[in-house]
Design a protein around this motif. Structure first.
Motif, short mmCIF file in Angstrom:
data_model
loop_
_atom_site.label_atom_id
_atom_site.label_comp_id
_atom_site.label_asym_id
_atom_site.label_seq_id
_atom_site.Cartn_x
_atom_site.Cartn_y
_atom_site.Cartn_z
N VAL A 128 0.86 -1.18 0.00
CA VAL A 128 0.00 0.00 0.00
C VAL A 128 0.90 1.23 0.00
CG1 VAL A 128 -1.82 1.27 1.19
CG2 VAL A 128 -1.75 -1.23 1.37
N GLY A 129 0.65 2.14 -0.92
CA GLY A 129 1.42 3.37 -0.95
C GLY A 129 0.96 4.35 0.11
N ARG A 130 1.77 5.34 0.36
CA ARG A 130 1.36 6.40 1.27
C ARG A 130 0.26 7.23 0.61
NH1 ARG A 130 7.46 8.35 2.13
NH2 ARG A 130 7.44 7.66 -0.05
N GLN A 131 -0.36 8.10 1.38
CA GLN A 131 -1.47 8.89 0.85
C GLN A 131 -1.02 9.69 -0.37
OE1 GLN A 131 -3.51 11.19 3.79
NE2 GLN A 131 -5.06 11.95 2.37
N GLY A 132 -1.76 9.55 -1.46
CA GLY A 132 -1.42 10.25 -2.69
C GLY A 132 -0.47 9.47 -3.60
N PHE A 133 -0.05 8.28 -3.15
CA PHE A 133 0.87 7.45 -3.93
C PHE A 133 0.21 6.14 -4.34
CE2 PHE A 133 3.53 10.24 -1.46
CZ PHE A 133 4.62 10.52 -2.26
N LYS A 134 0.74 5.54 -5.39
CA LYS A 134 0.30 4.22 -5.83
C LYS A 134 1.49 3.26 -5.81
CE LYS A 134 -3.60 5.81 -8.59
NZ LYS A 134 -4.31 5.70 -9.89
N VAL A 135 1.19 1.98 -6.02
CA VAL A 135 2.25 0.97 -5.97
C VAL A 135 2.12 0.00 -7.14
CG1 VAL A 135 2.74 1.02 -3.49
CG2 VAL A 135 0.83 -0.35 -4.34
N LYS A 136 3.24 -0.61 -7.50
CA LYS A 136 3.22 -1.69 -8.49
C LYS A 136 4.47 -2.54 -8.31
CE LYS A 136 5.51 0.73 -12.34
NZ LYS A 136 5.40 1.08 -13.78
N LEU A 137 4.43 -3.74 -8.85
CA LEU A 137 5.59 -4.62 -8.79
C LEU A 137 6.66 -4.11 -9.74
CD1 LEU A 137 6.32 -7.27 -7.28
CD2 LEU A 137 5.72 -8.49 -9.38
N GLY A 138 7.90 -4.06 -9.26
CA GLY A 138 8.99 -3.57 -10.09
C GLY A 138 9.90 -4.69 -10.57
N TRP A 139 11.07 -4.30 -11.03
CA TRP A 139 12.07 -5.24 -11.53
C TRP A 139 13.31 -5.15 -10.65
CZ3 TRP A 139 11.62 -8.15 -16.19
CH2 TRP A 139 10.42 -7.93 -16.89
N HIS A 140 13.90 -6.29 -10.33
CA HIS A 140 15.13 -6.27 -9.55
C HIS A 140 16.27 -5.69 -10.38
CE1 HIS A 140 18.83 -7.83 -7.66
NE2 HIS A 140 18.18 -7.53 -6.57
N GLN A 141 16.34 -6.11 -11.63
CA GLN A 141 17.28 -5.54 -12.59
C GLN A 141 16.53 -5.31 -13.89
OE1 GLN A 141 20.45 -8.40 -12.84
NE2 GLN A 141 21.38 -7.78 -10.92
N LYS A 142 17.18 -4.64 -14.82
CA LYS A 142 16.50 -4.26 -16.06
C LYS A 142 15.85 -5.45 -16.76
CE LYS A 142 17.28 -1.62 -20.30
NZ LYS A 142 18.28 -0.92 -21.14
N ASP A 143 16.53 -6.59 -16.76
CA ASP A 143 16.02 -7.75 -17.49
C ASP A 143 15.66 -8.90 -16.56
OD1 ASP A 143 18.57 -8.21 -16.67
OD2 ASP A 143 19.25 -9.17 -18.52
N LYS A 144 15.55 -8.61 -15.25
CA LYS A 144 15.27 -9.68 -14.29
C LYS A 144 14.27 -9.17 -13.26
CE LYS A 144 18.72 -11.21 -11.70
NZ LYS A 144 19.93 -11.96 -11.31
N ARG A 145 13.07 -9.74 -13.30
CA ARG A 145 12.00 -9.29 -12.40
C ARG A 145 12.33 -9.61 -10.94
NH1 ARG A 145 7.31 -6.16 -12.61
NH2 ARG A 145 6.66 -7.07 -14.60
N PHE A 146 12.82 -10.83 -10.69
CA PHE A 146 13.09 -11.27 -9.32
C PHE A 146 14.55 -11.71 -9.18
CE2 PHE A 146 8.72 -12.56 -10.46
CZ PHE A 146 8.01 -11.76 -9.57
N LEU A 147 15.08 -11.54 -7.99
CA LEU A 147 16.37 -12.14 -7.65
C LEU A 147 16.05 -13.47 -6.97
CD1 LEU A 147 19.47 -11.99 -7.25
CD2 LEU A 147 19.02 -10.87 -5.06
N ILE A 148 16.55 -14.56 -7.53
CA ILE A 148 16.27 -15.89 -6.98
C ILE A 148 17.59 -16.63 -6.78
CG2 ILE A 148 15.10 -18.11 -7.30
CD1 ILE A 148 13.15 -16.71 -9.19
#
Length: 213
Positions: A128-148
């Motif tokens: 949940v973002g702070r008031q006035g902010f939104k959220v979304k899933l990002g990328w760990h690196q430019k070509d890698k969504r998750f670090l595993i």
């Protein structure tokens, strides 16, 4: 300015010299204790309000204890010790930086240090973002969504991930851990971005470890 994480890279100079898993555990348990001092020094540097300062310090101390317990009792191979150790380092970096907005990652209703069975594992990411902010899933690196980092091959299905930001993120992802065996360990990091007017404002990673039991 934030402390660097180690990008999940194993400490090869240690693992290559290790003569036994037990000896390696002793080395890595001490390493986690030692490196925690660096992260506590960063907390000093930030000159935080007293309550936030205390919170981050207690989180770092808790990570040291829990990570070392997992290395001692759960990891069974040098690779497993590496996964747990690097997971702890990642967690220390994240908690040193702190979380300006709410984020949680859950496996079987557990967070941080979790338990699952080999197979398809449900991962629930909430933010949940702070008031006035939104959220979304990002990328760990430019070509890698998750670090595993894992002792057996695993994959996270990315097919239902939206790049649209929203007031509330409540996402269920499937991790394919069918190749895992009992006592395997999996560490993964998700990145959540806080946005305002469509622009990235903050980003934070949250690292979770799973014990296949």
């Amino acid at each position: 300015m934030l402390p660097m994480d180690n990008d999940g890279a194993p400490h090869d100079e240690y693992s290559e010299r290790a003569t036994s898993v037990e000896d390696y555990k002793v080395t890595c348990i001490q390493f986690i204790k030692d490196i925690s001092g660096d992260y506590l020094a960063w907390v000093d540097y930030y000159k935080l309000p007293e309550e936030e300062d205390k919170k981050r310090r207690s989180q770092i101390h808790a990570i040291v204890e829990r990570t070392n317990e997992w290395m001692a009792k759960i990891a069974t191979t040098i690779k497993g010790v590496d996964v747990v150790m690097n997971d702890g380092i990642q967690k220390m970096a994240e908690n040193t930086a702190g979380y300006p907005f709410q984020i949680g990652v859950f496996v079987n209703n557990m967070s941080g240090y979790t338990l699952a069975k080999p197979g398809i594992v449900d991962i629930n990411i909430k933010a949940v973002g702070r008031q006035g902010f939104k959220v979304k899933l990002g990328w760990h690196q430019k070509d890698k969504r998750f670090l595993i980092s894992s002792t057996s091959p695993v994959e996270i299905d990315e097919s239902n991930i939206s790049d649209t930001d929203s007031d509330l993120l409540d996402l269920h992802l499937k991790m394919d851990a069918q190749k895992c065996q009992l006592r395997d360990v999996i560490s993964f990091t998700v990145v959540v971005i806080e946005t305002k007017d469509g622009q990235e404002y903050e980003r934070r990673g949250m690292t979770t470890i799973i014990h296949m039991g």
